[in-house]
Design an enzyme around this catalytic site. Structure first.
Site, PDB file in Angstrom:
ATOM      1  N   SER A 188       1.473  -5.408   3.376  1.00 27.26           N
ATOM      2  CA  SER A 188       2.877  -5.356   3.355  1.00 27.26           C
ATOM      3  C   SER A 188       3.597  -6.717   2.783  1.00 27.26           C
ATOM      4  O   SER A 188       4.696  -7.129   2.987  1.00 27.26           O
ATOM      5  CB  SER A 188       3.241  -5.712   4.944  1.00 27.26           C
ATOM      6  OG  SER A 188       2.575  -6.477   5.558  1.00 27.26           O
ATOM      7  N   ASN A 233      -3.590  -7.031   8.722  1.00 29.84           N
ATOM      8  CA  ASN A 233      -4.453  -6.911   7.704  1.00 29.84           C
ATOM      9  C   ASN A 233      -4.599  -8.292   6.684  1.00 29.84           C
ATOM     10  O   ASN A 233      -5.489  -8.452   6.087  1.00 29.84           O
ATOM     11  CB  ASN A 233      -4.313  -5.847   6.922  1.00 29.84           C
ATOM     12  CG  ASN A 233      -3.029  -5.797   6.092  1.00 29.84           C
ATOM     13  OD1 ASN A 233      -3.203  -6.152   4.704  1.00 29.84           O
ATOM     14  ND2 ASN A 233      -1.855  -5.279   6.356  1.00 29.84           N
ATOM     15  N   CYS A 261       0.831  -1.209   0.075  1.00 28.62           N
ATOM     16  CA  CYS A 261       0.156  -0.044  -0.022  1.00 28.62           C
ATOM     17  C   CYS A 261       0.939   1.399   0.094  1.00 28.62           C
ATOM     18  O   CYS A 261       2.251   1.010   0.190  1.00 28.62           O
ATOM     19  CB  CYS A 261      -0.803  -0.083   1.251  1.00 28.62           C
ATOM     20  SG  CYS A 261       0.030   0.131   2.799  1.00 28.62           S
ATOM     21  N   THR A 317      -7.205   0.809  11.485  1.00 30.79           N
ATOM     22  CA  THR A 317      -7.136   1.119   9.954  1.00 30.79           C
ATOM     23  C   THR A 317      -7.040  -0.301   9.259  1.00 30.79           C
ATOM     24  O   THR A 317      -7.601  -0.181   8.134  1.00 30.79           O
ATOM     25  CB  THR A 317      -5.744   1.881   9.740  1.00 30.79           C
ATOM     26  OG1 THR A 317      -4.834   1.209  10.140  1.00 30.79           O
ATOM     27  CG2 THR A 317      -6.106   3.255  10.247  1.00 30.79           C
ATOM     28  N   GLU A 339      -0.373  -0.096  16.294  1.00 30.29           N
ATOM     29  CA  GLU A 339      -1.093   1.058  15.953  1.00 30.29           C
ATOM     30  C   GLU A 339      -2.027   1.505  16.919  1.00 30.29           C
ATOM     31  O   GLU A 339      -2.160   2.663  17.446  1.00 30.29           O
ATOM     32  CB  GLU A 339      -1.882   0.667  14.679  1.00 30.29           C
ATOM     33  CG  GLU A 339      -2.799   1.990  14.251  1.00 30.29           C
ATOM     34  CD  GLU A 339      -3.973   1.543  13.261  1.00 30.29           C
ATOM     35  OE1 GLU A 339      -3.348   0.681  12.234  1.00 30.29           O
ATOM     36  OE2 GLU A 339      -4.877   2.063  13.023  1.00 30.29           O
ATOM     37  N   CYS A 391      -8.822   2.135   6.626  1.00 36.88           N
ATOM     38  CA  CYS A 391      -8.009   2.807   5.438  1.00 36.88           C
ATOM     39  C   CYS A 391      -8.591   2.022   4.136  1.00 36.88           C
ATOM     40  O   CYS A 391      -9.092   0.998   3.949  1.00 36.88           O
ATOM     41  CB  CYS A 391      -6.574   2.565   5.452  1.00 36.88           C
ATOM     42  SG  CYS A 391      -5.893   1.584   4.154  1.00 36.88           S
ATOM     43  N   HIS A 428       5.192  -5.719   8.843  1.00 38.99           N
ATOM     44  CA  HIS A 428       4.963  -7.116   9.080  1.00 38.99           C
ATOM     45  C   HIS A 428       5.179  -7.997   8.152  1.00 38.99           C
ATOM     46  O   HIS A 428       4.315  -8.742   7.555  1.00 38.99           O
ATOM     47  CB  HIS A 428       3.748  -7.187   9.673  1.00 38.99           C
ATOM     48  CG  HIS A 428       3.175  -6.459  10.908  1.00 38.99           C
ATOM     49  ND1 HIS A 428       4.024  -6.887  12.083  1.00 38.99           N
ATOM     50  CD2 HIS A 428       2.404  -5.703  11.458  1.00 38.99           C
ATOM     51  CE1 HIS A 428       3.609  -5.968  13.316  1.00 38.99           C
ATOM     52  NE2 HIS A 428       2.524  -5.344  12.655  1.00 38.99           N
ATOM     53  N   HIS A 457       2.713   2.343  11.364  1.00 42.95           N
ATOM     54  CA  HIS A 457       1.671   2.200  12.485  1.00 42.95           C
ATOM     55  C   HIS A 457       1.617   3.457  13.474  1.00 42.95           C
ATOM     56  O   HIS A 457       1.029   3.486  14.417  1.00 42.95           O
ATOM     57  CB  HIS A 457       2.080   0.841  13.542  1.00 42.95           C
ATOM     58  CG  HIS A 457       1.887  -0.389  12.600  1.00 42.95           C
ATOM     59  ND1 HIS A 457       0.944  -0.496  11.880  1.00 42.95           N
ATOM     60  CD2 HIS A 457       2.718  -1.556  12.567  1.00 42.95           C
ATOM     61  CE1 HIS A 457       1.111  -1.892  11.510  1.00 42.95           C
ATOM     62  NE2 HIS A 457       2.185  -2.318  11.769  1.00 42.95           N
ATOM     63  N   CYS A 475       1.598   6.523   8.782  1.00 49.49           N
ATOM     64  CA  CYS A 475       0.648   6.353   7.717  1.00 49.49           C
ATOM     65  C   CYS A 475      -0.423   7.680   8.254  1.00 49.49           C
ATOM     66  O   CYS A 475      -0.918   7.789   9.081  1.00 49.49           O
ATOM     67  CB  CYS A 475       0.064   5.116   7.545  1.00 49.49           C
ATOM     68  SG  CYS A 475      -1.031   5.309   6.089  1.00 49.49           S
TER      69      CYS A 475
HETATM   70 FE1  F3S Z   1      -1.157   1.204   4.405  1.00 51.24          FE
HETATM   71 FE2  F3S Z   1      -1.548   3.190   5.629  1.00 51.24          FE
HETATM   72 FE3  F3S Z   1      -3.715   1.516   5.109  1.00 51.24          FE
HETATM   73  S1  F3S Z   1      -0.030   1.725   6.163  1.00 51.24           S
HETATM   74  S2  F3S Z   1      -2.810  -0.427   4.993  1.00 51.24           S
HETATM   75  S3  F3S Z   1      -2.228   2.679   3.597  1.00 51.24           S
HETATM   76  S4  F3S Z   1      -3.347   2.360   6.876  1.00 51.24           S
END
Ligand code: F3S
Length: 279
Positions: free
Chosen positions: A261, A219, A12, A161, A124, A189, A40, A72, A94
């Site tokens: 990630s 995530n 991302c 997020t 986070e 997010c 991660h 985070h 972020c």
């Molecule tokens: Fe990435 Fe930021 Fe979303 S690190 S997963 S764009 S909260």
């Protein structure tokens, strides 16, 4: 076997930004540390270590150099302390995490009882908790825990997020009964929401799914949970060597999805390994 990938894979923008800031510091010839592992994903963390980036859990381990704050975020008082001690701090928090913190601060100022949906052990959420002085903050991870939140006149709800939208929705349903006024901010997010939606679409086209990412990636785990909830056969792996190849023999359609990630190349390797089963 047919292997399907969603249109969006790979890092991302928050992760890309954190990596870019880290590489920029390396280019400057600085000794570079990250407060916790930068992202991660064990493959990426190992690669960074080879390039000279050292993750530390405690800033007192750092005597000089640059410290990268991962996407985070971190405890703001810790950041201040490091700066006072003369360390160069590069903040890669972020923007989505910063937005979540801003909302929490606002709710706190307006005397809302705050509920954060997410995991209290996740960095986070630890950073969010450290950034507010408000004591009446409840972190809940599932609808049952939401039932234990005490009644308050005004409740403000935010969410990690990287949380699953379905879990968030179910928790909010229970929180609605907990206050006269319940303000809900969907702080998941956009990238995460899009991936979860893309996964649900992909699942309709395949017999089984492979979810690729670090086992500690929240995530990525949420993507796996979505597969479980949709009752589709799924395997959660960190890399192609974790594939239990025997299980995939005879499967005609497979979808592969990665967390935010997970490097694109890793997904491609998993795809190649799967396709090699037939040859
Ligand atoms: Fe990435 Fe930021 Fe979303 S690190 S997963 S764009 S909260």
């Amino acid at each position: 076997m047919k292997v399907y990938l969603p249109s969006e894979i790979g890092f991302c923008f928050g992760v890309k930004r954190a990596l870019k800031l880290t590489y920029d510091e390396l280019k400057n010839g600085e000794k570079v540390y990250t407060l916790g592992e930068l992202i991660h994903n064990p493959y990426v963390v190992e690669d960074l270590k080879r390039k000279g980036v050292e993750p530390v859990s405690d800033p007192s381990q750092i005597k000089e150099g640059t410290v990268i704050i991962r996407s985070h975020g971190a405890d703001p008082s810790l950041i201040e302390r490091m700066k006072k001690e003369g360390l160069k701090v590069v903040d890669a928090t972020c923007p989505y995490v910063l937005k979540l913190r801003k909302i929490v601060t606002l709710l706190s100022k307006k005397s809302y009882q705050i509920v954060v949906v997410g995991l209290d052990t996740h960095p986070e959420i630890k950073g969010v908790m450290a950034s507010i002085k408000e004591k009446r903050v409840y972190v809940v991870k599932n609808p049952d825990e939401a039932k234990n939140v005490p009644y308050a006149k005004k409740i403000g709800v935010v969410v990690q997020t990287t949380e699953s939208l379905d879990n968030f929705r179910n928790i909010v349903k229970n929180l609605m009964e907990k206050g006269e006024e319940c303000r809900v901010f969907n702080t998941i997010c956009r990238v995460i929401r899009d991936r979860q939606q893309a996964l649900k679409e992909l699942v309709k086209r395949v017999e089984a799914m492979i979810i690729v990412g670090g086992y500690s990636s929240s995530n990525t785990y949420q993507l796996f949970r979505i597969c479980q909830n949709l009752k589709v056969k799924a395997q959660f792996i960190e890399g192609e060597e974790d594939l239990r190849l025997k299980e995939w023999k005879g499967v005609k359609t497979v979808g592969i999805m990665g967390g935010t990630s997970t490097p694109k190349e890793l997904i491609e390797k998993v795809k190649d390994r799967l396709l090699s089963i037939e040859s």
